[in-house]
Motif scaffolding. Structure first.
Motif, PDB file in Angstrom:
ATOM      1  N   CYS A 201     -25.389  30.773  -9.367  1.00  0.00           N
ATOM      2  CA  CYS A 201     -26.174  29.090  -9.202  1.00  0.00           C
ATOM      3  C   CYS A 201     -26.819  28.905  -7.741  1.00  0.00           C
ATOM      4  O   CYS A 201     -27.584  27.631  -7.461  1.00  0.00           O
ATOM      5  CB  CYS A 201     -24.657  28.419  -8.780  1.00  0.00           C
TER       6      CYS A 201
ATOM      7  N   GLN B 154     -36.109  28.684 -20.470  1.00  0.00           N
ATOM      8  CA  GLN B 154     -35.346  29.172 -21.275  1.00  0.00           C
ATOM      9  C   GLN B 154     -35.510  30.292 -22.055  1.00  0.00           C
ATOM     10  O   GLN B 154     -35.521  31.117 -21.717  1.00  0.00           O
ATOM     11  CB  GLN B 154     -33.845  28.345 -21.722  1.00  0.00           C
TER      12      GLN B 154
ATOM     13  N   ALA C  63     -35.983  22.257 -20.144  1.00  0.00           N
ATOM     14  CA  ALA C  63     -34.910  22.386 -19.921  1.00  0.00           C
ATOM     15  C   ALA C  63     -34.717  23.948 -20.630  1.00  0.00           C
ATOM     16  O   ALA C  63     -34.368  25.216 -20.806  1.00  0.00           O
ATOM     17  CB  ALA C  63     -33.446  22.538 -19.586  1.00  0.00           C
TER      18      ALA C  63
ATOM     19  N   PRO D 104     -30.126  29.931 -17.791  1.00  0.00           N
ATOM     20  CA  PRO D 104     -29.409  28.796 -16.712  1.00  0.00           C
ATOM     21  C   PRO D 104     -28.788  29.876 -16.625  1.00  0.00           C
ATOM     22  O   PRO D 104     -28.238  30.582 -16.807  1.00  0.00           O
ATOM     23  CB  PRO D 104     -29.784  28.058 -17.877  1.00  0.00           C
TER      24      PRO D 104
ATOM     25  N   ARG E  17     -26.895  19.681 -18.362  1.00  0.00           N
ATOM     26  CA  ARG E  17     -27.416  19.585 -19.990  1.00  0.00           C
ATOM     27  C   ARG E  17     -26.713  18.848 -21.065  1.00  0.00           C
ATOM     28  O   ARG E  17     -27.144  17.649 -21.680  1.00  0.00           O
ATOM     29  CB  ARG E  17     -27.705  21.001 -20.751  1.00  0.00           C
TER      30      ARG E  17
ATOM     31  N   CYS F 260     -26.493  24.705 -13.941  1.00  0.00           N
ATOM     32  CA  CYS F 260     -27.995  24.512 -15.238  1.00  0.00           C
ATOM     33  C   CYS F 260     -27.203  23.375 -16.531  1.00  0.00           C
ATOM     34  O   CYS F 260     -27.643  22.792 -16.901  1.00  0.00           O
ATOM     35  CB  CYS F 260     -28.151  25.756 -15.419  1.00  0.00           C
TER      36      CYS F 260
END
Length: 156
Positions: A119, A25, A21, A32, A40, A36
């Motif tokens: 999103c 990024q 992730a 994100p 995490r 997202c």
């Protein structure tokens, strides 16, 4: 596989997904969205739980790890539904914030403060699945590893 190896695999899987992730990024230029970021946090918790579970015997730490992995999987499923238009996402990142009786100045300020990353749009996909869908799939698999570790602790 032993309890500790299952814990290492499960916590390591969460660490790998977090690293991916951050790689998307910071190296891939894909910032994100809010959902997202929400996905995490349980992965980070699973990594920390993994370190604790190696020091604390029994099934309980592994069950907490399973809960963390299942939580991020659930958030991933929710995010996937938002991306596919099955349900509305949070107003803060899906473009549905209410306008109501805002003045032109207030509306302009709201638009300027709105997050850039939505999103409800798929930023990246592989094999027909978005990152949120991959996260859900892999996280539920990690939850299975955590459950297997708990079962090993119970000698089942």
């Amino acid at each position: 596989m032993t309890r500790n190896r299952l814990i290492l695999a499960a916590a390591g899987g969460s660490a790998l997904l977090l690293a991916l992730a951050f790689g998307f990024q910071h190296l891939g230029g894909l910032p994100p969205c809010a959902l997202c970021l929400w996905q995490r946090w349980p992965h980070a918790a699973a990594v920390a739980i993994g370190a604790l579970a190696l020091a604390v015997p029994g099934a309980l730490p592994a069950l907490f790890g399973a809960a963390a992995a299942a939580a991020t999987g659930g958030i991933g499923l929710y995010h996937a539904g938002v991306e596919r238009g099955l349900w509305a996402g949070p107003e803060s990142c899906s473009g549905g914030a209410p306008v109501g009786d805002l003045s032109v100045e207030e509306l302009t300020a709201q638009i300027m403060a709105a997050p850039v990353v939505r999103c409800d749009e798929v930023a990246w996909a592989f094999a027909g699945l978005s990152m949120a869908e991959w996260n859900a799939l892999l996280s539920f698999a990690l939850a299975g590893l955590w459950i297997a570790a708990a079962l090993r602790a119970w000698k089942v």
